[in-house]
Design an enzyme around this catalytic site. Structure first.
Site, PDB file in Angstrom:
ATOM      1  N   GLY A  46     -11.958  73.492  -0.342  1.00  0.00           N
ATOM      2  CA  GLY A  46     -11.966  73.825  -1.624  1.00  0.00           C
ATOM      3  C   GLY A  46     -11.162  73.043  -2.524  1.00  0.00           C
ATOM      4  O   GLY A  46     -11.385  72.748  -3.536  1.00  0.00           O
ATOM      5  N   CYS A  47      -9.842  72.711  -2.013  1.00  0.00           N
ATOM      6  CA  CYS A  47      -8.999  72.009  -2.648  1.00  0.00           C
ATOM      7  C   CYS A  47      -9.367  70.452  -3.022  1.00  0.00           C
ATOM      8  O   CYS A  47      -8.986  69.847  -3.731  1.00  0.00           O
ATOM      9  CB  CYS A  47      -7.371  71.953  -2.103  1.00  0.00           C
ATOM     10  SG  CYS A  47      -6.808  73.676  -2.213  1.00  0.00           S
TER      11      CYS A  47
END
Length: 155
Positions: A46-47
Site C-alpha cells: 500500500g505504501c
C-alpha cells in the site's frame, strides 16, 4: 484517539533526516504549500502504491505550488532502499521515534482488521504558505488517495 490537527491550527515544526541523512525542516518550505503525508512502512504494498502515485504526480503538484513530503517511522537507510527500488522522487523523511507522527495525530490507536492496534494512521495534511494547516485527512486509503487529493485541491 490521538489529537488530530484541524484547519487553522499551526503545523508543528519539525526537522527530520531524509533518505540520505540530510536534515529537512518544515521551515525550509515556508512560503510554499506543503503536502505532508504519513504512511506506516516503506517497501510495503500500500505504501509503495501511494508513494508511486505521489511520484507520478509530483510535477503536477509542483506546478500548482505544492511541495510533497512523506514521513514514516522507518530509518533513513530503509527509505533509501525504498526510493531506489521504486524510483521515487518524493522526499521521504524518517521519524523512527514517532515524535512528528504523534504531533500530527498520525500515530496512535486505530482499527485494523476489526482489532484495535497502535500504529501509524495513514494521514495527509496540507500546510499553507504561512505554516497553518489548510486541510487534514486522516485514515486515508493508500490506493486512490492521490487522485482524490488532486480533485479536492482542484489541481
Amino acid at each position: 484517539m490521538p489529537d488530530r490537527l484541524a484547519p487553522g491550527d499551526t503545523a508543528p515544526a519539525f526537522t527530520l533526516p531524509d533518505a540520505d541523512g540530510n536534515q529537512v525542516s518544515l521551515a525550509d518550505h515556508l512560503g510554499r504549500r506543503v503536502i505532508v503525508y504519513f504512511y506506516p512502512a516503506a517497501l510495503t504494498a500500500g505504501c509503495t502504491k501511494q508513494a508511486c502515485d505521489f511520484t507520478d504526480n509530483l510535477a503536477v503538484f509542483a506546478e500548482a505550488g505544492y511541495d510533497v513530503l512523506g514521513i514514516s517511522p522507518d530509518e533513513p537507510e530503509k527509505l533509501a532502499r525504498f526510493r531506489d527500488k521504486e524510483s521515487l522522487k518524493v522526499t521521504l523523511l524518517a521519524d523512527p521515534d514517532r515524535q512528528v507522527l504523534t504531533a500530527y495525530g498520525a500515530f496512535g490507536e486505530k482499527t485494523m482488521y476489526g482489532r484495535t492496534v497502535t500504529g501509524v494512521i495513514r494521514s495527509t495534511l496540507v500546510i499553507d504558505p504561512s505554516g497553518k494547516v489548510e486541510r487534514a485527512f486522516y485514515n486515508v486509503k493508500a490506493t486512490g488517495h492521490v487522485a482524490k487529493l488532486l480533485r479536492d485541491l482542484k489541481i
